[in-house]
Design a protein around this motif. Structure first.
Motif, PDB file in Angstrom:
ATOM      1  N   LYS A  22      10.067 -24.042 -12.277  1.00  0.00           N
ATOM      2  CA  LYS A  22       9.414 -23.928 -11.040  1.00  0.00           C
ATOM      3  C   LYS A  22       8.186 -23.190 -11.312  1.00  0.00           C
ATOM      4  CE  LYS A  22      12.355 -24.902  -7.449  1.00  0.00           C
ATOM      5  NZ  LYS A  22      12.950 -25.075  -6.372  1.00  0.00           N
ATOM      6  N   ARG A  23       6.737 -24.185 -10.904  1.00  0.00           N
ATOM      7  CA  ARG A  23       5.410 -23.695 -11.273  1.00  0.00           C
ATOM      8  C   ARG A  23       4.834 -22.873 -10.152  1.00  0.00           C
ATOM      9  NH1 ARG A  23       2.168 -23.493 -15.252  1.00  0.00           N
ATOM     10  NH2 ARG A  23       0.243 -22.692 -14.559  1.00  0.00           N
ATOM     11  N   GLN A  24       4.347 -21.690 -10.437  1.00  0.00           N
ATOM     12  CA  GLN A  24       3.730 -20.835  -9.453  1.00  0.00           C
ATOM     13  C   GLN A  24       2.387 -20.398  -9.988  1.00  0.00           C
ATOM     14  OE1 GLN A  24       5.265 -16.799  -8.713  1.00  0.00           O
ATOM     15  NE2 GLN A  24       5.383 -17.358  -6.560  1.00  0.00           N
ATOM     16  N   VAL A  25       1.345 -20.602  -9.212  1.00  0.00           N
ATOM     17  CA  VAL A  25       0.003 -20.241  -9.644  1.00  0.00           C
ATOM     18  C   VAL A  25      -0.619 -19.362  -8.590  1.00  0.00           C
ATOM     19  CG1 VAL A  25      -2.278 -21.093 -10.270  1.00  0.00           C
ATOM     20  CG2 VAL A  25      -0.261 -22.392 -10.913  1.00  0.00           C
ATOM     21  N   ILE A  26      -1.237 -18.289  -8.991  1.00  0.00           N
ATOM     22  CA  ILE A  26      -1.944 -17.406  -8.062  1.00  0.00           C
ATOM     23  C   ILE A  26      -3.367 -17.294  -8.544  1.00  0.00           C
ATOM     24  CG2 ILE A  26      -2.041 -15.098  -7.062  1.00  0.00           C
ATOM     25  CD1 ILE A  26       0.944 -14.838  -7.693  1.00  0.00           C
ATOM     26  N   LEU A  27      -4.332 -17.609  -7.697  1.00  0.00           N
ATOM     27  CA  LEU A  27      -5.748 -17.478  -8.025  1.00  0.00           C
ATOM     28  C   LEU A  27      -6.307 -16.322  -7.221  1.00  0.00           C
ATOM     29  CD1 LEU A  27      -7.042 -21.155  -7.985  1.00  0.00           C
ATOM     30  CD2 LEU A  27      -6.024 -19.878  -9.858  1.00  0.00           C
ATOM     31  N   LYS A  28      -7.018 -15.439  -7.881  1.00  0.00           N
ATOM     32  CA  LYS A  28      -7.631 -14.307  -7.209  1.00  0.00           C
ATOM     33  C   LYS A  28      -9.117 -14.291  -7.513  1.00  0.00           C
ATOM     34  CE  LYS A  28      -3.530 -11.373  -7.571  1.00  0.00           C
ATOM     35  NZ  LYS A  28      -3.004 -10.086  -8.048  1.00  0.00           N
ATOM     36  N   GLY A  29      -9.907 -13.792  -6.568  1.00  0.00           N
ATOM     37  CA  GLY A  29     -11.321 -13.599  -6.840  1.00  0.00           C
ATOM     38  C   GLY A  29     -12.198 -14.622  -6.172  1.00  0.00           C
ATOM     39  N   SER A  82      -1.429 -32.695 -20.427  1.00  0.00           N
ATOM     40  CA  SER A  82      -2.144 -33.218 -19.266  1.00  0.00           C
ATOM     41  C   SER A  82      -1.335 -33.030 -17.988  1.00  0.00           C
ATOM     42  CB  SER A  82      -2.472 -34.704 -19.467  1.00  0.00           C
ATOM     43  OG  SER A  82      -3.376 -34.873 -20.548  1.00  0.00           O
ATOM     44  N   THR A  83      -0.006 -33.129 -18.100  1.00  0.00           N
ATOM     45  CA  THR A  83       0.846 -32.898 -16.934  1.00  0.00           C
ATOM     46  C   THR A  83       0.676 -31.474 -16.417  1.00  0.00           C
ATOM     47  OG1 THR A  83       2.477 -34.497 -17.701  1.00  0.00           O
ATOM     48  CG2 THR A  83       3.224 -32.870 -16.097  1.00  0.00           C
ATOM     49  N   ILE A  91      -2.913 -32.402  -8.704  1.00  0.00           N
ATOM     50  CA  ILE A  91      -2.867 -33.863  -8.783  1.00  0.00           C
ATOM     51  C   ILE A  91      -1.423 -34.343  -8.883  1.00  0.00           C
ATOM     52  CG2 ILE A  91      -3.532 -35.868 -10.161  1.00  0.00           C
ATOM     53  CD1 ILE A  91      -6.014 -34.309 -11.007  1.00  0.00           C
ATOM     54  N   ASP A  92      -0.638 -33.690  -9.730  1.00  0.00           N
ATOM     55  CA  ASP A  92       0.791 -33.988  -9.851  1.00  0.00           C
ATOM     56  C   ASP A  92       1.599 -32.862  -9.229  1.00  0.00           C
ATOM     57  OD1 ASP A  92       0.274 -36.314 -11.197  1.00  0.00           O
ATOM     58  OD2 ASP A  92       0.635 -35.476 -13.194  1.00  0.00           O
ATOM     59  N   GLU A  93       2.840 -33.171  -8.855  1.00  0.00           N
ATOM     60  CA  GLU A  93       3.755 -32.171  -8.322  1.00  0.00           C
ATOM     61  C   GLU A  93       4.777 -31.802  -9.395  1.00  0.00           C
ATOM     62  OE1 GLU A  93       5.597 -33.468  -4.758  1.00  0.00           O
ATOM     63  OE2 GLU A  93       3.712 -33.819  -3.693  1.00  0.00           O
ATOM     64  N   ILE A  99       3.316 -23.794  -6.338  1.00  0.00           N
ATOM     65  CA  ILE A  99       1.990 -23.299  -6.695  1.00  0.00           C
ATOM     66  C   ILE A  99       1.451 -22.561  -5.482  1.00  0.00           C
ATOM     67  CG2 ILE A  99      -0.343 -23.919  -7.429  1.00  0.00           C
ATOM     68  CD1 ILE A  99       0.824 -26.513  -8.530  1.00  0.00           C
ATOM     69  N   ILE A 100       1.019 -21.330  -5.668  1.00  0.00           N
ATOM     70  CA  ILE A 100       0.522 -20.519  -4.560  1.00  0.00           C
ATOM     71  C   ILE A 100      -0.941 -20.179  -4.816  1.00  0.00           C
ATOM     72  CG2 ILE A 100       0.773 -18.373  -3.277  1.00  0.00           C
ATOM     73  CD1 ILE A 100       3.716 -18.370  -4.065  1.00  0.00           C
ATOM     74  N   ILE A 101      -1.807 -20.522  -3.871  1.00  0.00           N
ATOM     75  CA  ILE A 101      -3.235 -20.250  -3.970  1.00  0.00           C
ATOM     76  C   ILE A 101      -3.624 -19.365  -2.798  1.00  0.00           C
ATOM     77  CG2 ILE A 101      -5.543 -21.242  -4.165  1.00  0.00           C
ATOM     78  CD1 ILE A 101      -3.617 -22.119  -6.362  1.00  0.00           C
ATOM     79  N   ASP A 102      -4.000 -18.111  -3.092  1.00  0.00           N
ATOM     80  CA  ASP A 102      -4.383 -17.174  -2.032  1.00  0.00           C
ATOM     81  C   ASP A 102      -3.345 -17.137  -0.910  1.00  0.00           C
ATOM     82  OD1 ASP A 102      -6.707 -16.451  -3.343  1.00  0.00           O
ATOM     83  OD2 ASP A 102      -7.922 -17.965  -2.333  1.00  0.00           O
ATOM     84  N   GLY A 103      -2.072 -17.152  -1.300  1.00  0.00           N
ATOM     85  CA  GLY A 103      -1.004 -17.065  -0.317  1.00  0.00           C
ATOM     86  C   GLY A 103      -0.559 -18.384   0.266  1.00  0.00           C
TER      87      GLY A 103
END
Length: 268
Positions: A22-29, A82-83, A91-93, A99-103
């Motif tokens: 399970k992919r989780q991404v957090i972008l800050k800034g 690439s996945t 693009i893919d799930e 995936i979390i972007i700014d909450g």
């Protein structure tokens, strides 16, 4: 048949293309080059094509991506490079996780919201250039500029890319290296937080590949965007600040490159 490129937010037509073509991404800034940082921790499943007909293998993926860095994702074909990029890019799930972007969770976003996420945060460079054949070099790059509220100066970028003398040419009048430079320009002109490069030298010869890698290095230093490069060419990892090796759908090694060398010194 034809293709119409529209702005995802305003629905404004940017360009028309006719033909058979399970992919989780957090972008800050904030914007690329303005002190932004990007962090990614994830759990996801290996791509199912890694095991034809079988269940995906659940794996743990942990990455930390920081501003003004090249990140090299290295591995043989069909290991999930690439996945992984496509999941970061919305693009893919992933088969699991999120995936979390700014909450905000990507899996909760509608297609229009995903388009706006990609527009705001990401730029893409692919192995095949995917240029619009009836637009000039300058016009192809302008397509990317329309997607940003604060694009880079187009004339300055054309000079940085070494394309000023070719700005009025169509794609079929360019060499492979010039077409890839144009593709990089289209991706970077909107000043994205992250520039994603999927095998950017895969269709190029040795000398042209090194020219493109030097250009990517220059863009990274000049504009401060975090750059993620996917490649099966092991030598390219030596120009990256951070290296991630993938094999059989798993991250086998991840480290900060303490012996980084300039792209012009790469040999393979």
């Amino acid at each position: 048949a034809g293709t119409v490129i529209k702005d995802a937010e305003s629905d404004k037509v940017i360009a028309d293309m006719s033909g058979d073509n399970k992919r989780q991404v957090i972008l800050k800034g904030g914007r690329g080059g303005q002190g932004n940082s990007h962090y990614a921790t994830a759990t996801m499943q290996a791509p199912k094509y890694a095991q034809p007909g079988g269940e995906g293998i659940e794996i743990e993926v942990k990455l930390e991506l920081k501003v003004i860095a090249d990140v090299g994702l290295v591995g043989f074909p069909n290991v999930g490079k690439s996945t992984l990029l496509n999941i970061i890019g919305g693009i893919d799930e992933a088969d699991g996780g999120n995936i979390i972007i700014d909450g905000a969770k990507l899996e909760d976003m509608k297609e229009k919201q995903l388009s706006l996420y990609r527009r705001k945060h990401l730029g893409y460079v692919f192995q095949m250039y995917n240029l619009i054949p009836n637009l000039t070099v300058k016009e192809n790059i302008e397509v990317g500029a329309y997607l940003s509220d604060s694009p880079l100066d187009l004339n300055e970028l054309l000079n940085t890319l070494g394309l000023w003398e070719h700005k009025d040419k169509l794609p079929n009048q360019l060499s492979g290296g010039q077409q890839q430079r144009t593709a990089i320009g289209r991706a970077i002109v909107k000043n994205p937080d992250i520039l994603i490069c999927d095998e950017p030298t895969g269709a190029l010869d040795y000398n042209t590949s090194k020219e493109i890698l030097q250009l990517i290095e220059k863009v990274n230093k000049q504009y401060g965007n975090t750059i993620i490069i996917v490649t099966h060419n092991d030598a390219i990892k030596n120009m990256a600040d951070k290296v991630v090796h993938l094999h059989d759908g798993r991250i086998r090694k991840e480290y900060d490159n303490e012996n980084k060398i300039p792209a012009e010194q790469l040999e393979w």
